[in-house]
Motif scaffolding. Sequence first.
Motif, short mmCIF file in Angstrom:
data_model
loop_
_atom_site.label_atom_id
_atom_site.label_comp_id
_atom_site.label_asym_id
_atom_site.label_seq_id
_atom_site.Cartn_x
_atom_site.Cartn_y
_atom_site.Cartn_z
N LEU A 1 0.83 -1.21 0.00
CA LEU A 1 0.00 0.00 0.00
C LEU A 1 0.86 1.25 0.00
O LEU A 1 0.55 2.24 -0.68
CB LEU A 1 -0.92 -0.01 1.22
CG LEU A 1 -2.01 -1.09 1.22
CD1 LEU A 1 -2.71 -1.13 2.58
CD2 LEU A 1 -3.02 -0.85 0.11
N ALA A 2 1.98 1.21 0.73
CA ALA A 2 2.89 2.36 0.76
C ALA A 2 3.52 2.59 -0.61
O ALA A 2 3.74 3.74 -1.02
CB ALA A 2 3.97 2.15 1.81
N ILE A 3 3.80 1.52 -1.33
CA ILE A 3 4.36 1.66 -2.67
C ILE A 3 3.37 2.37 -3.59
O ILE A 3 3.76 3.23 -4.40
CB ILE A 3 4.74 0.27 -3.23
CG1 ILE A 3 6.00 -0.24 -2.51
CG2 ILE A 3 4.97 0.31 -4.74
CD1 ILE A 3 6.32 -1.69 -2.80
N VAL A 4 2.10 2.05 -3.47
CA VAL A 4 1.09 2.75 -4.26
C VAL A 4 1.07 4.23 -3.89
O VAL A 4 0.98 5.11 -4.77
CB VAL A 4 -0.30 2.11 -4.07
CG1 VAL A 4 -1.39 2.95 -4.75
CG2 VAL A 4 -0.31 0.69 -4.62
N ASP A 5 1.18 4.54 -2.60
CA ASP A 5 1.23 5.94 -2.16
C ASP A 5 2.44 6.66 -2.75
O ASP A 5 2.34 7.79 -3.22
CB ASP A 5 1.29 6.01 -0.63
CG ASP A 5 0.03 5.51 0.05
OD1 ASP A 5 -1.03 5.46 -0.61
OD2 ASP A 5 0.11 5.15 1.25
N GLU A 6 3.59 5.99 -2.72
CA GLU A 6 4.81 6.59 -3.26
C GLU A 6 4.70 6.78 -4.76
O GLU A 6 5.18 7.79 -5.31
CB GLU A 6 6.01 5.70 -2.92
CG GLU A 6 6.35 5.66 -1.44
CD GLU A 6 7.42 4.62 -1.12
OE1 GLU A 6 8.26 4.32 -1.99
OE2 GLU A 6 7.42 4.10 0.01
N VAL B 1 -6.73 -2.20 -4.72
CA VAL B 1 -7.62 -1.57 -5.70
C VAL B 1 -8.26 -0.31 -5.12
O VAL B 1 -8.43 0.69 -5.83
CB VAL B 1 -8.69 -2.56 -6.22
CG1 VAL B 1 -8.03 -3.74 -6.93
CG2 VAL B 1 -9.61 -3.05 -5.14
N GLU B 2 -8.59 -0.34 -3.85
CA GLU B 2 -9.15 0.85 -3.19
C GLU B 2 -8.13 1.98 -3.18
O GLU B 2 -8.45 3.14 -3.47
CB GLU B 2 -9.56 0.51 -1.76
CG GLU B 2 -10.70 -0.49 -1.64
CD GLU B 2 -12.06 0.18 -1.67
OE1 GLU B 2 -12.11 1.40 -1.92
OE2 GLU B 2 -13.06 -0.53 -1.44
N ARG B 3 -6.88 1.66 -2.82
CA ARG B 3 -5.85 2.69 -2.69
C ARG B 3 -5.52 3.32 -4.04
O ARG B 3 -5.32 4.54 -4.13
CB ARG B 3 -4.60 2.08 -2.05
CG ARG B 3 -3.52 3.10 -1.68
CD ARG B 3 -3.97 4.05 -0.57
NE ARG B 3 -4.29 3.37 0.66
CZ ARG B 3 -3.42 3.13 1.65
NH1 ARG B 3 -2.16 3.50 1.53
NH2 ARG B 3 -3.82 2.54 2.76
N VAL B 4 -5.45 2.50 -5.07
CA VAL B 4 -5.16 3.03 -6.40
C VAL B 4 -6.20 4.07 -6.81
O VAL B 4 -5.87 5.17 -7.26
CB VAL B 4 -5.12 1.87 -7.44
CG1 VAL B 4 -5.12 2.43 -8.86
CG2 VAL B 4 -3.89 1.00 -7.21
N LYS B 5 -7.48 3.75 -6.64
CA LYS B 5 -8.51 4.68 -7.05
C LYS B 5 -8.65 5.86 -6.10
O LYS B 5 -9.06 6.95 -6.52
CB LYS B 5 -9.85 3.95 -7.19
CG LYS B 5 -9.88 2.91 -8.31
CD LYS B 5 -9.38 3.45 -9.65
CE LYS B 5 -10.24 4.55 -10.21
NZ LYS B 5 -9.72 5.05 -11.52
N ALA B 6 -8.28 5.66 -4.85
CA ALA B 6 -8.29 6.79 -3.90
C ALA B 6 -7.32 7.88 -4.34
O ALA B 6 -7.54 9.07 -4.07
CB ALA B 6 -7.95 6.30 -2.49
N HIS B 7 -6.25 7.48 -5.03
CA HIS B 7 -5.28 8.45 -5.54
C HIS B 7 -5.67 8.97 -6.92
O HIS B 7 -4.94 9.78 -7.51
CB HIS B 7 -3.89 7.81 -5.62
CG HIS B 7 -3.20 7.69 -4.30
ND1 HIS B 7 -2.82 8.79 -3.55
CD2 HIS B 7 -2.80 6.60 -3.59
CE1 HIS B 7 -2.21 8.38 -2.44
NE2 HIS B 7 -2.20 7.07 -2.43
N ILE C 1 -15.96 1.39 -6.99
CA ILE C 1 -14.92 2.42 -7.01
C ILE C 1 -14.61 2.91 -8.42
O ILE C 1 -13.76 3.79 -8.60
CB ILE C 1 -13.63 1.94 -6.34
CG1 ILE C 1 -13.03 0.75 -7.09
CG2 ILE C 1 -13.88 1.59 -4.87
CD1 ILE C 1 -11.71 0.24 -6.50
N GLY C 2 -15.27 2.33 -9.43
CA GLY C 2 -15.01 2.76 -10.80
C GLY C 2 -13.66 2.29 -11.32
O GLY C 2 -12.98 3.03 -12.05
N TRP C 3 -13.27 1.07 -10.95
CA TRP C 3 -12.02 0.50 -11.46
C TRP C 3 -12.06 0.53 -12.98
O TRP C 3 -13.09 0.33 -13.60
CB TRP C 3 -11.86 -0.92 -10.95
CG TRP C 3 -10.54 -1.54 -11.29
CD1 TRP C 3 -10.28 -2.40 -12.30
CD2 TRP C 3 -9.30 -1.34 -10.60
NE1 TRP C 3 -8.97 -2.78 -12.28
CE2 TRP C 3 -8.33 -2.14 -11.25
CE3 TRP C 3 -8.92 -0.59 -9.48
CZ2 TRP C 3 -7.00 -2.20 -10.82
CZ3 TRP C 3 -7.60 -0.63 -9.06
CH2 TRP C 3 -6.65 -1.42 -9.73
#
Length: 364
Positions: A59-64, A91-97, A120-122
Amino acid sequence: MDELDAIAARIRARDAGGAPGPWTLELYPTLRCNLDCVFCDTTDRHRPAVNELSVARQLAIVDEAAAMGVRRVALLGGGEPLLSAAAPQLVERVKAHGMEGFLTTNGTRLDVVADRLVAIGWDEVHVSIDGAEAATHDALRGRPGAFRKSVSALCRLRRLRDRAGGAHPRLGIHTVLTRDNVDELAGIVRLAAALGAERVDVDALVAYRPEQVAHALGPREEARLPDRVEEALGEAHRLGIATTLEHFRRGDVLRRGARPPEAAPGEGLAAAPCLKAWHYLVVQADGRTAPCCVLAGTGGSVADAPLAQVWESDPTLVGIRAGMRAGRPTGRCAECSENILVHERAIRARLAPPLATPVDGRAA
């Protein structure tokens, strides 16, 4: 500006001394798999998880990645990504960004995240289906009932999407061309249309080990291939399905591993055989990196190092960039898919110097 122009602009900015991040992050949540595909080139797919990144680190990698300006995150890999406990949160984190999300799956566990993907509209889901008939697919995937599970899950995802009244996720099918399914290409296109898929991506088989070579096209299948491709392309045109089948009008596309990509005339990045190392980053389940799936796991690890640090200064990535700039791809680059190389050539074309335009508006 379309996507290819945007990627080319990012590459130019980096070449001019900037430090933009990759356009795409390809993340492998796990190498484990619940199928036993006869042509698979990942030999450790059934081993216990070894040094796989924690959910928190993934999850941190997605944030970075988001902080670096990554625009697309693709979840796939050497195994089945939906076997990972991290997948629903990823999948949640990707779309949150606000990044574009792409998932490739064998489909047998798609129900785990289907409702969430719609909510989430993936953006896009590709399901690996290797035959128009259950017997063909199941034999290639090594599990009885795999076809039924994958098709049923894809049908359910389509129903959920349609019921929600949205256009996402877009649906696609991915097929590896073998001697077993060469006569089912048109049927696979028709299946895609029936399932609500918009495209069928067909890839050539990488055949090195005996069990892979046994499924490569032989002389008889190669002789039939042109007719089967034209038949399938006709069905795709009739049904409005996008495909990569036109690449197979050239017989050399079947020879993955035979020769590396070639440099274009000219010099610098506009002549580089491949530009992946400037716009793409793969992170394997243990954190090791590469600029593409063919070279997955050959570069430095982000298990303990920041994503941006590896992207900027990892010796493997730096060396690949230098080699490509000099027109010298790695030996393993010969394994690349024509689907990828077509994309890279299109980006490269946008890096070429524009033709001079005289005052009458016609190119010189």
